[in-house]
Design a protein around this motif. Structure first.
Motif, PDB file in Angstrom:
ATOM      1  N   LEU A 189       0.829  -1.200   0.000  1.00  0.00           N
ATOM      2  CA  LEU A 189       0.000   0.000   0.000  1.00  0.00           C
ATOM      3  C   LEU A 189       0.868   1.257   0.000  1.00  0.00           C
ATOM      4  CD1 LEU A 189      -2.511  -0.977   2.829  1.00  0.00           C
ATOM      5  CD2 LEU A 189      -2.738  -1.354   0.389  1.00  0.00           C
ATOM      6  N   ARG A 192       2.310   6.087   3.073  1.00  0.00           N
ATOM      7  CA  ARG A 192       2.584   7.491   3.381  1.00  0.00           C
ATOM      8  C   ARG A 192       1.664   8.391   2.561  1.00  0.00           C
ATOM      9  NH1 ARG A 192       8.556   9.850   3.229  1.00  0.00           N
ATOM     10  NH2 ARG A 192       8.672   8.623   5.141  1.00  0.00           N
ATOM     11  N   ARG A 193       1.544   8.083   1.292  1.00  0.00           N
ATOM     12  CA  ARG A 193       0.737   8.917   0.404  1.00  0.00           C
ATOM     13  C   ARG A 193      -0.709   9.019   0.880  1.00  0.00           C
ATOM     14  NH1 ARG A 193       0.275  10.795  -4.658  1.00  0.00           N
ATOM     15  NH2 ARG A 193      -1.723  10.592  -5.701  1.00  0.00           N
ATOM     16  N   ASP A 196      -1.041  11.041   3.936  1.00  0.00           N
ATOM     17  CA  ASP A 196      -0.892  12.460   3.563  1.00  0.00           C
ATOM     18  C   ASP A 196      -2.222  13.037   3.085  1.00  0.00           C
ATOM     19  OD1 ASP A 196       1.868  12.511   3.923  1.00  0.00           O
ATOM     20  OD2 ASP A 196       2.362  12.522   1.785  1.00  0.00           O
ATOM     21  N   VAL A 228       3.067  20.261 -14.753  1.00  0.00           N
ATOM     22  CA  VAL A 228       1.676  19.867 -14.969  1.00  0.00           C
ATOM     23  C   VAL A 228       1.282  18.859 -13.902  1.00  0.00           C
ATOM     24  CG1 VAL A 228       0.013  18.913 -16.617  1.00  0.00           C
ATOM     25  CG2 VAL A 228       2.002  20.174 -17.450  1.00  0.00           C
ATOM     26  N   HIS A 229       0.133  19.090 -13.285  1.00  0.00           N
ATOM     27  CA  HIS A 229      -0.424  18.167 -12.294  1.00  0.00           C
ATOM     28  C   HIS A 229      -1.715  17.613 -12.849  1.00  0.00           C
ATOM     29  CE1 HIS A 229       1.553  21.306  -9.518  1.00  0.00           C
ATOM     30  NE2 HIS A 229       2.418  20.350  -9.784  1.00  0.00           N
ATOM     31  N   ASP A 397      11.148  13.741  -1.933  1.00  0.00           N
ATOM     32  CA  ASP A 397      10.127  12.737  -1.672  1.00  0.00           C
ATOM     33  C   ASP A 397      10.865  11.493  -1.166  1.00  0.00           C
ATOM     34  OD1 ASP A 397       7.761  11.417  -1.443  1.00  0.00           O
ATOM     35  OD2 ASP A 397       7.270  11.381  -3.578  1.00  0.00           O
TER      36      ASP A 397
ATOM     37  N   PRO B   5      10.844   2.119  -1.041  1.00  0.00           N
ATOM     38  CA  PRO B   5      10.687   3.558  -1.218  1.00  0.00           C
ATOM     39  C   PRO B   5       9.268   3.952  -1.648  1.00  0.00           C
ATOM     40  CG  PRO B   5      12.664   2.790  -2.337  1.00  0.00           C
ATOM     41  CD  PRO B   5      11.975   1.588  -1.799  1.00  0.00           C
ATOM     42  N   TRP B   6       8.622   3.104  -2.432  1.00  0.00           N
ATOM     43  CA  TRP B   6       7.272   3.416  -2.916  1.00  0.00           C
ATOM     44  C   TRP B   6       6.315   3.663  -1.754  1.00  0.00           C
ATOM     45  CZ3 TRP B   6       2.332   0.928  -3.123  1.00  0.00           C
ATOM     46  CH2 TRP B   6       1.488   1.388  -4.134  1.00  0.00           C
ATOM     47  N   GLU B   7       6.483   2.852  -0.706  1.00  0.00           N
ATOM     48  CA  GLU B   7       5.591   2.990   0.442  1.00  0.00           C
ATOM     49  C   GLU B   7       5.925   4.196   1.308  1.00  0.00           C
ATOM     50  OE1 GLU B   7       6.551  -0.953   0.639  1.00  0.00           O
ATOM     51  OE2 GLU B   7       4.533  -1.631   1.181  1.00  0.00           O
ATOM     52  N   ARG B   8       7.131   4.721   1.133  1.00  0.00           N
ATOM     53  CA  ARG B   8       7.548   5.888   1.906  1.00  0.00           C
ATOM     54  C   ARG B   8       7.549   7.136   1.039  1.00  0.00           C
ATOM     55  NH1 ARG B   8      10.636   4.931   7.029  1.00  0.00           N
ATOM     56  NH2 ARG B   8      11.178   7.101   6.784  1.00  0.00           N
ATOM     57  N   SER B   9       6.870   7.091  -0.080  1.00  0.00           N
ATOM     58  CA  SER B   9       6.831   8.257  -0.960  1.00  0.00           C
ATOM     59  C   SER B   9       5.445   8.883  -0.938  1.00  0.00           C
ATOM     60  CB  SER B   9       7.178   7.852  -2.396  1.00  0.00           C
ATOM     61  OG  SER B   9       8.509   7.407  -2.455  1.00  0.00           O
ATOM     62  N   SER B  10       5.431  10.176  -1.182  1.00  0.00           N
ATOM     63  CA  SER B  10       4.163  10.913  -1.158  1.00  0.00           C
ATOM     64  C   SER B  10       3.537  11.029  -2.540  1.00  0.00           C
ATOM     65  CB  SER B  10       4.396  12.320  -0.598  1.00  0.00           C
ATOM     66  OG  SER B  10       4.668  12.259   0.773  1.00  0.00           O
ATOM     67  N   ALA B  11       4.367  11.249  -3.541  1.00  0.00           N
ATOM     68  CA  ALA B  11       3.826  11.541  -4.882  1.00  0.00           C
ATOM     69  C   ALA B  11       4.119  10.389  -5.825  1.00  0.00           C
ATOM     70  CB  ALA B  11       4.402  12.851  -5.414  1.00  0.00           C
ATOM     71  N   VAL B  12       3.548   9.235  -5.532  1.00  0.00           N
ATOM     72  CA  VAL B  12       3.767   8.079  -6.399  1.00  0.00           C
ATOM     73  C   VAL B  12       2.499   7.756  -7.175  1.00  0.00           C
ATOM     74  CG1 VAL B  12       5.620   6.977  -5.135  1.00  0.00           C
ATOM     75  CG2 VAL B  12       3.257   6.583  -4.416  1.00  0.00           C
ATOM     76  N   VAL B  14      -0.408   5.563  -8.285  1.00  0.00           N
ATOM     77  CA  VAL B  14      -1.162   4.431  -7.756  1.00  0.00           C
ATOM     78  C   VAL B  14      -2.077   3.862  -8.839  1.00  0.00           C
ATOM     79  CG1 VAL B  14      -2.844   3.700  -6.024  1.00  0.00           C
ATOM     80  CG2 VAL B  14      -1.049   5.308  -5.394  1.00  0.00           C
ATOM     81  N   ASP B 152       0.206  19.024  -5.796  1.00  0.00           N
ATOM     82  CA  ASP B 152       1.592  18.547  -5.699  1.00  0.00           C
ATOM     83  C   ASP B 152       1.641  17.030  -5.472  1.00  0.00           C
ATOM     84  OD1 ASP B 152       3.554  20.565  -6.100  1.00  0.00           O
ATOM     85  OD2 ASP B 152       2.861  21.564  -4.280  1.00  0.00           O
ATOM     86  N   TRP B 153       0.572  16.473  -4.935  1.00  0.00           N
ATOM     87  CA  TRP B 153       0.523  15.020  -4.750  1.00  0.00           C
ATOM     88  C   TRP B 153       0.164  14.283  -6.041  1.00  0.00           C
ATOM     89  CZ3 TRP B 153      -0.851  17.609  -0.062  1.00  0.00           C
ATOM     90  CH2 TRP B 153      -0.151  17.188   1.073  1.00  0.00           C
ATOM     91  N   PHE B 154      -0.215  15.051  -7.061  1.00  0.00           N
ATOM     92  CA  PHE B 154      -0.696  14.422  -8.292  1.00  0.00           C
ATOM     93  C   PHE B 154       0.064  14.930  -9.516  1.00  0.00           C
ATOM     94  CE2 PHE B 154      -4.232  14.435  -5.266  1.00  0.00           C
ATOM     95  CZ  PHE B 154      -4.668  13.112  -5.316  1.00  0.00           C
ATOM     96  N   PRO B 155       1.360  14.663  -9.593  1.00  0.00           N
ATOM     97  CA  PRO B 155       2.072  15.093 -10.804  1.00  0.00           C
ATOM     98  C   PRO B 155       1.530  14.359 -12.022  1.00  0.00           C
ATOM     99  CG  PRO B 155       3.461  13.641  -9.475  1.00  0.00           C
ATOM    100  CD  PRO B 155       2.217  13.905  -8.671  1.00  0.00           C
TER     101      PRO B 155
END
Lengths: 456, 161
Positions: A189, A192-193, A196, A228-229, A397, B5-12, B14, B152-155
C-alpha cells in the motif's frame, strides 16, 4: 545550482528528520490497519509524544488515548491529523532551510493575512464523516461501498467554488481508492501517500486553508518553466517565474486548473485551459508577461486573471534563469502547506552529465525525477539524458530529486531545446499531432454527449 | 522494518495510466464494483445509449438501454455493444489490466470476449448511467485560477513514448 551547492544539499539528512519520519511511519501503519482496531499498537501515543513540547501536545495525547479505547470522534481524528501534519511541517522546514541555505536563497517571512470565511459547514461535516469512516476501517478495510459513499460528498463540493481545493483533493483520493478496491487484496500500500491525503483533507474539511488574496502585484513576469499536475478529473498547470518590479526580483508561481475526465489526457489537456490565452501564448512562444494589479495569495501564488496580463517581449527562460534566478527572493510558505511534497524550488543546472537517471556534476550526483515529465509536453527521458543544461525544480520525496522543466541538449550533433509548456497552444511535433488526430476531439465528443444526455 | 521507497513516498503513481482513444462510440468505460461496465452510444438514435457490463469472475453479461429496456441484440451471446465495450476497454486500460480485473485467461489470439463463457444476466443499469452522467458533468465544472497546492501530490506522470 553549482556543484558545491549540490554537495551541501546532499550532505546527510538534517538532524531529527529520520526520527520524525519514523514516528509518522508508525502512525501511517496504524491508519493502514484501521484506527478502529489498534489493539496494543502505541504509535498514536508515539506521535503525540513527539508533539509534547508544542501547543498541540496535550490535545494529541488526549486524542491518542481516547482513540485507543474506541473513542473515534471527529475532533480526535482531526487532532491526530493535525499532529501528523505538524511533524511533517517540521520536516518540511528543516529540508527547506537546508535547500535555501545551499542555494543562498532568501525567503520572505510568513505574515498572517485575513482568513477567508469558512464555507458550507454541512458539506465540510459530510467530508469529515467520510474521512472518519475511512480511518476506522483502515486502508485494508476499504471496499467499493465505502469509496462510493464519497460520491455525493465530492459532487456537492465541486458545486461550491470556495471548496475547490478540498473537492479536487478528495476526488483524486477517492479515485485511487476506487481503483484499488478491495484494498485488502493489494500486496503493498502507498501508506505514506494515503495518510498524507487523508490528513490534508481532514484539515481542509475543518475550514483550514481558506484565505483571501493578500494584495496585488504589477511588473514583468519572466517565465522559468511550467509543471503539470493531473489526476483523472483535474489538471493544473503551474507556472514558475520571476516577477520584476517593486521590491526586486522575486519567485512567483501561478496555477490554472480545469476539471476533466480520465480519457482527456496528454496534450489534449491544454485545450481545457483556453480561458488563459495570454499565459498559454507566453508559454508556447517563450515570452514575458506584463501583469497589472494581479491578485497574489500569501504564499506568493498569483491568482491568475488573464485579463490583467499581456504576453510581451520574447524572454528566453534559460537567460532568465542564468541572469535573474540567483538574486531572486522566495515567497513564504503558508503554514498549512508545510509538507515536503510542496518543496519545488526552481534551479538552473549546467555542464553536467546524465548517467542511469542521475545528474552528475563535479563528483556530486542527484536523481532526476523522470516520472514527472508530463505527457502534455515534449520532454522525454532520452532528451533529458542527452541534456547538458536544465531548468528544474528541486523536490524531496524521501530523497532529493530534480524535476526537469526545460532542457538544452545535443541530439545528432544539433542543439535542441524543450520546455514543458511548449505545446500550450497545441503540439509542435508532427508525430504527436498525428497521434492526437487519431483519437479525435475527445472534449467535443463528450460535450456533445453531455448536451444531449445531462438533465438540465 | 525496512520499507520499499514506494511505500515511503508521497507523490507516487497508484492508478495505472489510461490511453487516449476515440470516444464517439463508447464514451464511458470503467472497471468498478466487480464489473467492466460502460456506456455505448446507439448507432441509430443519437439520444439513446446502452449500458453494458461484464461481471468479473462469472463473466455474466448484460446490456440494456438507459431506460432499462433490454437490448434487442442480446441473446445467449454478447451483443455488438458488449463487443464494442470490451474493445474500447482494452484500448483504454490495456488487455492485461482488463483481463486481470475480469479474471479471464486470454489466449494468444488476444480475444477477450471469446475467452469469457458467461451467460446473459440482469445487470444494474441505473447506477452505471448515473456514473456516466456524473462523468459528463465534470465538463461543466468551471476552471479555476485559485492555487491548488494539493495537486503537488498528483504530478502528471510521463507516458511511455
Amino acid at each position: 545550482m553549482l556543484a558545491v551547492q549540490l554537495g551541501e544539499l546532499l550532505d546527510g539528512a538534517p538532524e531529527g528528520v529520520g526520527a520524525a519520519l519514523d514516528v509518522i511511519a508508525g502512525f501511517d501503519e496504524a491508519l493502514a490497519r484501521g484506527l478502529g482496531r489498534l489493539g496494543e499498537d502505541g504509535s498514536l501515543q508515539a506521535l503525540a509524544g513527539a508533539l509534547a513540547g508544542s501547543p498541540l501536545g496535550p490535545v494529541a495525547a488526549e486524542a491518542a488515548e481516547k482513540i485507543a479505547i474506541g473513542g473515534l470522534g471527529d475532533e480526535r481524528l482531526t487532532a491526530m491529523a493535525a499532529g501528523r501534519s505538524a511533524v511533517f511541517g517540521a520536516v518540511h522546514d528543516a529540508l527547506l532551510a537546508r535547500l535555501d541555505g545551499a542555494l543562498g536563497r532568501e525567503r520572505i517571512a510568513w505574515e498572517d493575512g485575513p482568513a477567508g470565511e469558512p464555507a458550507a459547514a454541512n458539506l465540510l461535516s459530510g467530508c469529515r464523516s467520510w474521512l472518519g469512516e475511512l480511518a476506522i476501517a483502515g486502508w485494508r478495510g476499504v471496499d467499493h461501498d465505502l469509496v462510493s459513499a464519497s460520491d455525493p460528498v465530492v459532487e456537492a463540493l465541486l458545486a461550491e467554488p470556495r471548496l475547490r481545493r478540498l473537492a479536487v483533493l478528495l476526488d483524486g483520493f477517492a479515485a485511487e481508492l476506487r481503483a484499488s478496491s478491495p484494498v485488502a487484496t493489494m500486496e503493498r500500500l502507498p501508506v505514506r501517500r494515503w495518510a498524507d491525503l487523508w490528513a490534508r483533507a481532514l484539515l481542509l474539511a475543518r475550514g483550514a486553508g481558506s484565505t483571501v488574496p493578500a494584495g496585488t502585484v504589477s511588473g514583468r513576469l519572466l517565465i522559468l518553466g511550467a509543471e503539470v499536475h493531473e489526476h483523472a478529473t483535474a489538471v493544473q498547470v503551474r507556472v514558475h517565474g520571476i516577477l520584476e518590479g517593486g521590491d526586486g526580483p522575486r519567485l512567483v508561481r501561478a496555477g490554472v486548473a480545469a476539471a476533466k475526465v480520465d480519457t482527456i489526457t496528454g496534450p489534449a489537456v491544454w485545450n481545457l485551459l483556453g480561458d488563459h490565452p495570454a499565459l498559454l501564448a507566453a508559454l508556447a512562444e517563450h515570452r514575458g508577461l506584463d501583469v497589472q494589479d494581479m491578485p497574489v495569495a500569501g504564499g506568493g501564488d498569483l491568482v491568475w486573471d488573464d485579463g490583467r496580463a499581456n504576453a510581451g517581449e520574447p524572454a528566453d527562460p534559460f537567460a532568465t534563469a542564468r541572469v535573474r534566478l540567483a538574486e531572486a527572493s522566495a515567497p513564504a510558505v503558508p503554514p498549512l502547506e508545510r509538507h515536503p511534497v510542496r518543496i519545488a524550488e526552481p534551479v538552473l543546472l549546467e555542464g553536467y552529465t546524465v548517467k542511469d537517471g542521475k545528474l552528475e556534476l563535479d563528483g556530486h550526483s542527484i536523481e532526476l525525477d523522470l516520472d514527472r515529465l508530463p505527457p502534455s509536453g515534449p520532454l522525454t527521458p532520452q532528451l533529458v539524458a542527452a541534456s547538458t543544461s536544465c531548468i528544474g525544480l528541486v523536490r524531496w520525496d524521501d530523497r532529493w530529486r530534480v524535476q526537469p522543466l526545460a532542457v538544452q541538449a545535443t541530439v545528432r550533433k544539433k542543439p535542441v531545446e524543450a520546455h514543458n509548456g511548449d505545446w500550450a497552444q497545441g503540439p509542435t511535433d508532427p508525430k504527436v499531432v498525428k497521434a492526437e488526430a487519431r483519437s479525435g476531439d475527445v472534449v467535443a465528443v463528450l460535450r456533445e454527449r453531455a448536451g444531449r444526455l445531462l438533465r438540465k | 522494518m525496512e520499507k520499499a521507497p514506494w511505500e515511503r513516498s508521497s507523490a507516487v503513481r497508484v492508478v495505472p495510466p489510461v490511453q487516449p482513444r476515440k470516444l464517439a462510440k463508447v464514451p464511458f468505460v470503467e472497471l468498478a464494483d466487480g464489473r467492466l461496465r460502460g456506456v455505448v452510444s446507439s448507432g441509430s438514435d443519437m439520444a439513446r445509449v446502452y449500458v453494458s457490463s461484464f461481471e468479473a469472475g462469472s463473466h455474466d453479461f448484460g446490456c440494456s438501454t438507459n431506460n432499462n429496456r433490454p437490448c434487442g441484440g442480446l441473446s445467449g451471446y454478447p451483443c455488438k455493444h458488449l463487443h464494442a465495450l470490451a474493445d474500447e476497454a482494452v484500448k483504454q486500460y490495456g488487455l492485461d489490466r482488463v483481463a486481470r480485473y475480469l479474471r479471464v485467461e486470454v489466449g494468444e489470439d488476444g480475444d477477450l470476449v471469446g475467452a469469457m463463457g458467461g451467460s446473459r444476466a440482469k445487470a444494474p443499469a441505473a447506477a452505471v448511467f448515473s456514473r456516466f452522467l456524473r462523468h459528463l458533468s465534470y465538463l461543466e465544472v468551471p476552471g479555476t485560477a485559485e492555487p491548488l497546492p494539493e495537486m503537488d501530490w498528483f504530478p502528471a506522470f510521463g507516458a511511455v513514448r
